[in-house]
Design a protein around this motif. Structure first.
Motif, PDB file in Angstrom:
ATOM      1  N   GLN A  50       0.828  -1.206   0.000  1.00 14.26           N
ATOM      2  CA  GLN A  50       0.000   0.000   0.000  1.00 14.26           C
ATOM      3  C   GLN A  50       0.864   1.257   0.000  1.00 14.26           C
ATOM      4  OE1 GLN A  50      -2.381  -0.835   3.557  1.00 14.26           O
ATOM      5  NE2 GLN A  50      -4.164  -1.219   2.255  1.00 14.26           N
ATOM      6  N   HIS A  51       2.018   1.165   0.686  1.00  9.35           N
ATOM      7  CA  HIS A  51       2.949   2.293   0.756  1.00  9.35           C
ATOM      8  C   HIS A  51       4.368   1.770   0.527  1.00  9.35           C
ATOM      9  CE1 HIS A  51      -0.490   3.832   3.167  1.00  9.35           C
ATOM     10  NE2 HIS A  51      -0.188   4.958   2.556  1.00  9.35           N
ATOM     11  N   TRP A  52       5.086   2.369  -0.400  1.00 14.34           N
ATOM     12  CA  TRP A  52       6.472   2.001  -0.629  1.00 14.34           C
ATOM     13  C   TRP A  52       7.371   3.228  -0.518  1.00 14.34           C
ATOM     14  CZ3 TRP A  52       8.443   4.805  -4.591  1.00 14.34           C
ATOM     15  CH2 TRP A  52       7.606   5.153  -5.658  1.00 14.34           C
ATOM     16  N   LEU A  53       8.636   2.959  -0.267  1.00 13.32           N
ATOM     17  CA  LEU A  53       9.645   3.999  -0.088  1.00 13.32           C
ATOM     18  C   LEU A  53      10.838   3.649  -0.967  1.00 13.32           C
ATOM     19  CD1 LEU A  53       9.706   6.437   1.942  1.00 13.32           C
ATOM     20  CD2 LEU A  53      11.200   5.028   3.364  1.00 13.32           C
ATOM     21  N   ASP A  54      11.276   4.601  -1.783  1.00 15.98           N
ATOM     22  CA  ASP A  54      12.501   4.449  -2.569  1.00 15.98           C
ATOM     23  C   ASP A  54      13.567   5.268  -1.852  1.00 15.98           C
ATOM     24  OD1 ASP A  54      14.469   4.146  -4.434  1.00 15.98           O
ATOM     25  OD2 ASP A  54      13.431   5.180  -6.059  1.00 15.98           O
ATOM     26  N   LEU A  55      14.416   4.586  -1.113  1.00 13.31           N
ATOM     27  CA  LEU A  55      15.364   5.238  -0.208  1.00 13.31           C
ATOM     28  C   LEU A  55      16.689   5.475  -0.924  1.00 13.31           C
ATOM     29  CD1 LEU A  55      15.540   6.206   2.723  1.00 13.31           C
ATOM     30  CD2 LEU A  55      16.263   3.898   3.374  1.00 13.31           C
ATOM     31  N   GLY A  56      17.055   6.747  -1.084  1.00 15.98           N
ATOM     32  CA  GLY A  56      18.198   7.097  -1.919  1.00 15.98           C
ATOM     33  C   GLY A  56      17.776   7.052  -3.375  1.00 15.98           C
ATOM     34  N   CYS A  57      16.650   7.708  -3.660  1.00 21.49           N
ATOM     35  CA  CYS A  57      15.983   7.565  -4.961  1.00 21.49           C
ATOM     36  C   CYS A  57      16.711   8.249  -6.104  1.00 21.49           C
ATOM     37  CB  CYS A  57      14.556   8.088  -4.873  1.00 21.49           C
ATOM     38  SG  CYS A  57      14.437   9.881  -4.570  1.00 21.49           S
ATOM     39  N   GLY A  58      17.615   9.190  -5.805  1.00 17.49           N
ATOM     40  CA  GLY A  58      18.324   9.882  -6.876  1.00 17.49           C
ATOM     41  C   GLY A  58      17.367  10.585  -7.824  1.00 17.49           C
ATOM     42  N   THR A  59      17.501  10.310  -9.105  1.00 15.49           N
ATOM     43  CA  THR A  59      16.675  10.974 -10.119  1.00 15.49           C
ATOM     44  C   THR A  59      15.302  10.331 -10.282  1.00 15.49           C
ATOM     45  OG1 THR A  59      17.574   9.592 -11.892  1.00 15.49           O
ATOM     46  CG2 THR A  59      18.727  11.667 -11.416  1.00 15.49           C
ATOM     47  N   SER A 111       4.369   2.262   9.006  1.00 12.39           N
ATOM     48  CA  SER A 111       3.617   2.939   7.938  1.00 12.39           C
ATOM     49  C   SER A 111       3.993   2.494   6.532  1.00 12.39           C
ATOM     50  CB  SER A 111       3.823   4.451   8.042  1.00 12.39           C
ATOM     51  OG  SER A 111       5.201   4.796   7.889  1.00 12.39           O
ATOM     52  N   VAL A 112       5.017   1.663   6.368  1.00 13.25           N
ATOM     53  CA  VAL A 112       5.540   1.329   5.047  1.00 13.25           C
ATOM     54  C   VAL A 112       5.561  -0.189   4.864  1.00 13.25           C
ATOM     55  CG1 VAL A 112       7.540   1.525   3.498  1.00 13.25           C
ATOM     56  CG2 VAL A 112       6.978   3.411   5.049  1.00 13.25           C
ATOM     57  N   ASP A 113       5.140  -0.635   3.688  1.00  8.03           N
ATOM     58  CA  ASP A 113       5.152  -2.068   3.370  1.00  8.03           C
ATOM     59  C   ASP A 113       6.464  -2.508   2.720  1.00  8.03           C
ATOM     60  OD1 ASP A 113       2.210  -2.682   3.936  1.00  8.03           O
ATOM     61  OD2 ASP A 113       2.062  -1.056   2.477  1.00  8.03           O
ATOM     62  N   LEU A 114       7.061  -1.611   1.926  1.00  8.55           N
ATOM     63  CA  LEU A 114       8.266  -1.954   1.186  1.00  8.55           C
ATOM     64  C   LEU A 114       9.223  -0.774   1.164  1.00  8.55           C
ATOM     65  CD1 LEU A 114       9.950  -3.750  -0.793  1.00  8.55           C
ATOM     66  CD2 LEU A 114       8.614  -2.725  -2.659  1.00  8.55           C
ATOM     67  N   ILE A 115      10.453  -1.019   1.587  1.00  7.52           N
ATOM     68  CA  ILE A 115      11.545  -0.061   1.416  1.00  7.52           C
ATOM     69  C   ILE A 115      12.486  -0.642   0.367  1.00  7.52           C
ATOM     70  CG2 ILE A 115      13.488   1.142   2.473  1.00  7.52           C
ATOM     71  CD1 ILE A 115      12.049   0.880   5.163  1.00  7.52           C
ATOM     72  N   PHE A 116      12.678   0.094  -0.702  1.00  5.48           N
ATOM     73  CA  PHE A 116      13.585  -0.287  -1.789  1.00  5.48           C
ATOM     74  C   PHE A 116      14.741   0.701  -1.777  1.00  5.48           C
ATOM     75  CE2 PHE A 116      15.192   0.216  -6.067  1.00  5.48           C
ATOM     76  CZ  PHE A 116      15.230  -1.068  -6.594  1.00  5.48           C
ATOM     77  N   SER A 117      15.968   0.200  -1.788  1.00  9.89           N
ATOM     78  CA  SER A 117      17.122   1.104  -1.761  1.00  9.89           C
ATOM     79  C   SER A 117      18.271   0.469  -2.532  1.00  9.89           C
ATOM     80  CB  SER A 117      17.554   1.393  -0.316  1.00  9.89           C
ATOM     81  OG  SER A 117      18.648   2.293  -0.296  1.00  9.89           O
ATOM     82  N   SER A 118      18.678   1.088  -3.621  1.00 15.49           N
ATOM     83  CA  SER A 118      19.737   0.514  -4.443  1.00 15.49           C
ATOM     84  C   SER A 118      20.939   1.449  -4.563  1.00 15.49           C
ATOM     85  CB  SER A 118      19.212   0.179  -5.840  1.00 15.49           C
ATOM     86  OG  SER A 118      20.158  -0.615  -6.541  1.00 15.49           O
ATOM     87  N   MET A 119      22.079   0.961  -4.096  1.00 13.08           N
ATOM     88  CA  MET A 119      23.372   1.638  -4.205  1.00 13.08           C
ATOM     89  C   MET A 119      23.348   3.038  -3.591  1.00 13.08           C
ATOM     90  SD  MET A 119      24.931   0.328  -7.867  1.00 13.08           S
ATOM     91  CE  MET A 119      26.576   0.958  -7.478  1.00 13.08           C
ATOM     92  N   ALA A 120      22.767   3.135  -2.395  1.00 12.34           N
ATOM     93  CA  ALA A 120      22.717   4.412  -1.688  1.00 12.34           C
ATOM     94  C   ALA A 120      23.225   4.298  -0.253  1.00 12.34           C
ATOM     95  CB  ALA A 120      21.287   4.952  -1.683  1.00 12.34           C
ATOM     96  N   LEU A 121      22.993   3.177   0.390  1.00  5.01           N
ATOM     97  CA  LEU A 121      23.225   3.082   1.831  1.00  5.01           C
ATOM     98  C   LEU A 121      24.705   3.009   2.203  1.00  5.01           C
ATOM     99  CD1 LEU A 121      20.307   0.682   2.839  1.00  5.01           C
ATOM    100  CD2 LEU A 121      20.353   3.200   2.740  1.00  5.01           C
ATOM    101  N   GLN A 122      25.588   2.787   1.218  1.00  2.00           N
ATOM    102  CA  GLN A 122      27.023   2.811   1.527  1.00  2.00           C
ATOM    103  C   GLN A 122      27.492   4.192   1.957  1.00  2.00           C
ATOM    104  OE1 GLN A 122      25.769   2.061  -1.495  1.00  2.00           O
ATOM    105  NE2 GLN A 122      26.722   3.313  -3.081  1.00  2.00           N
ATOM    106  N   TRP A 123      26.697   5.234   1.644  1.00  2.00           N
ATOM    107  CA  TRP A 123      27.063   6.590   2.021  1.00  2.00           C
ATOM    108  C   TRP A 123      26.636   6.933   3.444  1.00  2.00           C
ATOM    109  CZ3 TRP A 123      30.457   8.133  -1.270  1.00  2.00           C
ATOM    110  CH2 TRP A 123      30.360   7.756  -2.619  1.00  2.00           C
ATOM    111  N   CYS A 124      25.924   6.039   4.115  1.00  2.00           N
ATOM    112  CA  CYS A 124      25.473   6.277   5.497  1.00  2.00           C
ATOM    113  C   CYS A 124      26.525   5.778   6.479  1.00  2.00           C
ATOM    114  CB  CYS A 124      24.149   5.562   5.756  1.00  2.00           C
ATOM    115  SG  CYS A 124      22.782   6.153   4.727  1.00  2.00           S
ATOM    116  N   ASP A 125      26.998   6.658   7.358  1.00  2.00           N
ATOM    117  CA  ASP A 125      28.031   6.285   8.320  1.00  2.00           C
ATOM    118  C   ASP A 125      27.532   5.253   9.323  1.00  2.00           C
ATOM    119  OD1 ASP A 125      29.911   7.992   7.196  1.00  2.00           O
ATOM    120  OD2 ASP A 125      29.317   9.681   8.461  1.00  2.00           O
TER     121      ASP A 125
END
Length: 264
Positions: A50-59, A111-125
């Protein structure tokens, strides 16, 4: 879904680099597209979203993919780089967009069913904080599917720089063993976790450097001398890298982590 929306002021140099690369990113993101498509295939097809999140979505490329995959769901693209978000809003208005940090999401819990994150989380300390936030915002049985970069990435470039000076020119990425340990300790169920070696080839060091700059991935987070590379240093770097040339070109190795975790 949102508890508050507070824009980030871009004092973060990583965010600044990616904002500056917003217009060139899509033309250079060949590996990023391939990796993200593989990650989409790992997302459970039976998951009710029902709710998704694109984490580090870029463009917003994969925000568009997610919107098409889950047409009845509400989606949100999140990034720390305001320039990327402005580009996404203009070209891919398939979701709402939020400038926020993955380590402190301004989202309501459960609140979120799906978190999708591709090639972004390496920048998180603080990757433990990223996983803690994912656990907090996911609904029961919700999924976080991510790819990230592990130690050993760009090792050919790192080795070649050692022939020039002792400065850190390449980011230190987490070991895969650290990803394993942190995922196991997160309180999320590990459904899938592996590290895959991928390789690209470039015609020259200049082409590689330009590609990283176009992606916004050229910032070194700690310890680097910020002075410009001299002509002599660049020649030494090129000569050292040439010793690793393969028939396809200069090799560039990526150690790619693929993971699917589920809230319980």
């Amino acid at each position: 879904m949102l508890s508050s929306v507070m824009p980030l002021h871009e004092v973060n140099p990583i965010a600044t680099c990616f904002s500056q690369a917003a217009c060139s990113y899509d033309s250079a993101a060949h590996l990023q597209r391939e990796v993200g498509q593989q990650l989409l295939q790992l997302c459970p097809s039976a998951l009710a979203v029902q709710h998704w999140l694109d984490l580090g979505c870029g463009t917003g490329y994969f925000s568009q993919q997610l919107a098409q995959r889950y047409p009845q769901a509400q989606g949100c693209g999140v990034d720390i780089a305001q320039g990327m978000l402005q580009h996404a809003q203009r070209l891919r208005p398939y979701a709402s967009y939020l400038c926020a940090d993955a380590q402190a999401l301004p989202l309501v819990s459960n609140s979120v069913d799906l978190i999708f994150s591709s090639m972004a989380l390496q920048w998180c300390d603080d990757f433990a904080a990223v996983l803690a936030e994912a656990k907090r915002v996911l609904k029961p049985n919700g999924i976080i599917a991510f790819t990230s970069v592990a130690e050993g990435t760009l090792y050919e470039l790192k080795h070649s720089w050692q022939a020039v000076d002792n400065q850190p020119h390449i980011n230190q990425f987490r070991r895969f063993a650290d990803y394993q340990r942190l995922c196991e300790a997160s309180g999320l169920k590990v459904v899938h976790l592996r590290c895959q070696t991928l390789q690209q080839h470039f015609s020259s060091v200049r082409e590689l450097s330009q590609n990283l700059k176009q992606l916004g991935a050229h910032h070194v987070q700690t310890g680097r001398n910020n002075g410009l590379t001299s002509r002599q240093q660049y020649m030494k770097l090129s000569q050292a890298y040439e010793q690793q040339r393969q028939p396809q070109g200069l090799p560039v190795t990526w150690q790619m982590v693929y993971a699917v975790l589920q809230a319980v």
